[in-house]
Design a protein around this motif. Structure first.
Motif, PDB file in Angstrom:
ATOM      1  N   SER A  19       0.833  -1.199   0.000  1.00 59.34           N
ATOM      2  CA  SER A  19       0.000   0.000   0.000  1.00 59.34           C
ATOM      3  C   SER A  19       0.870   1.252   0.000  1.00 59.34           C
ATOM      4  CB  SER A  19      -0.914  -0.006   1.220  1.00 59.34           C
ATOM      5  OG  SER A  19      -1.735   1.141   1.243  1.00 59.34           O
ATOM      6  N   GLY A  20       0.622   2.150  -0.937  1.00 59.52           N
ATOM      7  CA  GLY A  20       1.382   3.380  -1.039  1.00 59.52           C
ATOM      8  C   GLY A  20       2.696   3.238  -1.768  1.00 59.52           C
ATOM      9  N   ASP A  24      -2.283   2.630  -4.615  1.00 55.57           N
ATOM     10  CA  ASP A  24      -3.073   3.401  -3.662  1.00 55.57           C
ATOM     11  C   ASP A  24      -4.447   2.760  -3.583  1.00 55.57           C
ATOM     12  OD1 ASP A  24      -1.147   5.312  -2.992  1.00 55.57           O
ATOM     13  OD2 ASP A  24      -1.676   6.586  -4.696  1.00 55.57           O
ATOM     14  N   ILE A  33       0.376   2.430  -8.778  1.00 53.35           N
ATOM     15  CA  ILE A  33       1.264   3.577  -8.872  1.00 53.35           C
ATOM     16  C   ILE A  33       2.096   3.445 -10.147  1.00 53.35           C
ATOM     17  CG2 ILE A  33       3.273   4.689  -7.784  1.00 53.35           C
ATOM     18  CD1 ILE A  33       1.981   3.968  -5.077  1.00 53.35           C
ATOM     19  N   THR A  54       3.129  -6.507   3.991  1.00 49.12           N
ATOM     20  CA  THR A  54       2.038  -5.546   4.115  1.00 49.12           C
ATOM     21  C   THR A  54       1.491  -5.522   5.529  1.00 49.12           C
ATOM     22  OG1 THR A  54      -0.160  -4.928   3.285  1.00 49.12           O
ATOM     23  CG2 THR A  54       0.334  -7.285   3.403  1.00 49.12           C
ATOM     24  N   TYR A 159      -2.795   6.270   6.493  1.00 46.91           N
ATOM     25  CA  TYR A 159      -2.398   5.737   5.190  1.00 46.91           C
ATOM     26  C   TYR A 159      -3.160   6.492   4.108  1.00 46.91           C
ATOM     27  CZ  TYR A 159      -6.742   3.066   5.782  1.00 46.91           C
ATOM     28  OH  TYR A 159      -8.044   2.713   6.009  1.00 46.91           O
ATOM     29  N   LYS A 160      -2.754   6.269   2.880  1.00 43.68           N
ATOM     30  CA  LYS A 160      -3.342   7.013   1.767  1.00 43.68           C
ATOM     31  C   LYS A 160      -4.268   6.137   0.945  1.00 43.68           C
ATOM     32  CE  LYS A 160      -2.092   9.698  -2.360  1.00 43.68           C
ATOM     33  NZ  LYS A 160      -0.987  10.097  -3.258  1.00 43.68           N
ATOM     34  N   GLU A 161      -5.462   6.658   0.679  1.00 44.58           N
ATOM     35  CA  GLU A 161      -6.374   6.074  -0.295  1.00 44.58           C
ATOM     36  C   GLU A 161      -6.553   7.076  -1.427  1.00 44.58           C
ATOM     37  OE1 GLU A 161     -10.050   4.611   1.229  1.00 44.58           O
ATOM     38  OE2 GLU A 161      -9.095   2.807   2.055  1.00 44.58           O
ATOM     39  N   THR A 162      -7.181   6.633  -2.492  1.00 43.41           N
ATOM     40  CA  THR A 162      -7.406   7.550  -3.609  1.00 43.41           C
ATOM     41  C   THR A 162      -8.260   8.739  -3.193  1.00 43.41           C
ATOM     42  OG1 THR A 162      -9.249   6.128  -4.305  1.00 43.41           O
ATOM     43  CG2 THR A 162      -7.121   5.789  -5.395  1.00 43.41           C
ATOM     44  N   LEU A 165      -6.208  10.913   2.898  1.00 46.59           N
ATOM     45  CA  LEU A 165      -5.559  10.251   4.022  1.00 46.59           C
ATOM     46  C   LEU A 165      -6.603   9.689   4.989  1.00 46.59           C
ATOM     47  CD1 LEU A 165      -2.694  12.789   4.808  1.00 46.59           C
ATOM     48  CD2 LEU A 165      -2.579  10.707   3.422  1.00 46.59           C
ATOM     49  N   ASP A 168      -5.149   5.241  10.627  1.00 46.24           N
ATOM     50  CA  ASP A 168      -4.773   3.835  10.710  1.00 46.24           C
ATOM     51  C   ASP A 168      -4.993   3.332  12.139  1.00 46.24           C
ATOM     52  OD1 ASP A 168      -3.763   1.345  10.013  1.00 46.24           O
ATOM     53  OD2 ASP A 168      -1.938   2.133   9.104  1.00 46.24           O
TER      54      ASP A 168
END
Length: 210
Positions: A19-20, A24, A33, A54, A159-162, A165, A168
């Protein structure tokens, strides 16, 4: 900068975050990515051993791998080191019966675990399940134990999603630590044992990995 051949001298294996780094996450399965699919293919076509690491705790390994394969990645479930299976091994070895404060998407990983009369708490990125009631239930379980055990699948802050942020598991883990006066056992990154298990899976020593 040194040539790649020089920089990789003595390197036998590569540990890759997911992830990231590769994609994403987000609605519709997330997005790869730029260049990550090609980079993974190039690594797997080389002499290097590759392991995917992960802290994903909202999806089972099977679901995560299926999602990544749909994005074009060459990856199988047996190549992934994730915290839920590692936590299950600890629970079995120590005879622990958890109260599970986890996301429904990863609950299947705990199907073989006895959750009756809990004597510990396992916390993960539970998403919408981080309600006051569920957090308070976990707090009450811990406070009733003579030797409380809190196991956290990671301790990331966000964490980052589309869509942006996202909080977590770390902030919620810290809340239970503070309320109960205890220290969580972290299963997943950045725990050294987590990375050791990934290296053991590919038969590579730490000094031989990137």
């Amino acid at each position: 900068m040194a040539p790649w051949a020089e920089r990789l001298a003595g390197v036998r294996g590569v540990l890759l975050d997911i992830s990231g780094v590769l994609y994403d996450s987000g609605a519709g399965g997330g997005t790869a990515i730029a260049g990550s699919v090609e980079a993974v293919a190039r690594l797997k076509g080389s002499r290097l051993k590759v392991r995917f690491c992960t802290n994903e705790s909202q999806k089972s390994r099977a679901e995560l791998v299926g999602q990544l394969r749909r994005l074009g990645f060459d990856i199988s479930e047996r190549e992934v080191t994730a915290p839920a299976p590692a936590a299950c091994q600890i629970l079995k070895e120590r005879g622990l019966r958890p109260y599970l404060l986890i996301h429904d998407g990863v609950r299947s990983e705990f199907d073989q675990i006895d959750t009756s009369n809990p004597n510990c708490v396992v916390i993960a990125d539970a998403g919408e399940s981080f309600s006051y009631q569920n957090m308070n239930n976990a707090f009450q379980v811990l406070m009733e134990l003579e030797n409380p055990v809190l196991i956290s699948l990671g301790k990331g802050r966000y964490y980052k999603e589309t869509s942006g942020l996202m909080l977590d598991v770390g902030p919620y883990m810290k809340a239970l630590e503070y309320a109960c006066g205890i220290k969580a056992e972290v299963v997943g990154k950045p725990s050294p044992e987590f990375f050791k298990s990934a290296l053991q899976a590919i038969g590579v020593e730490a000094h031989q990995a990137q």
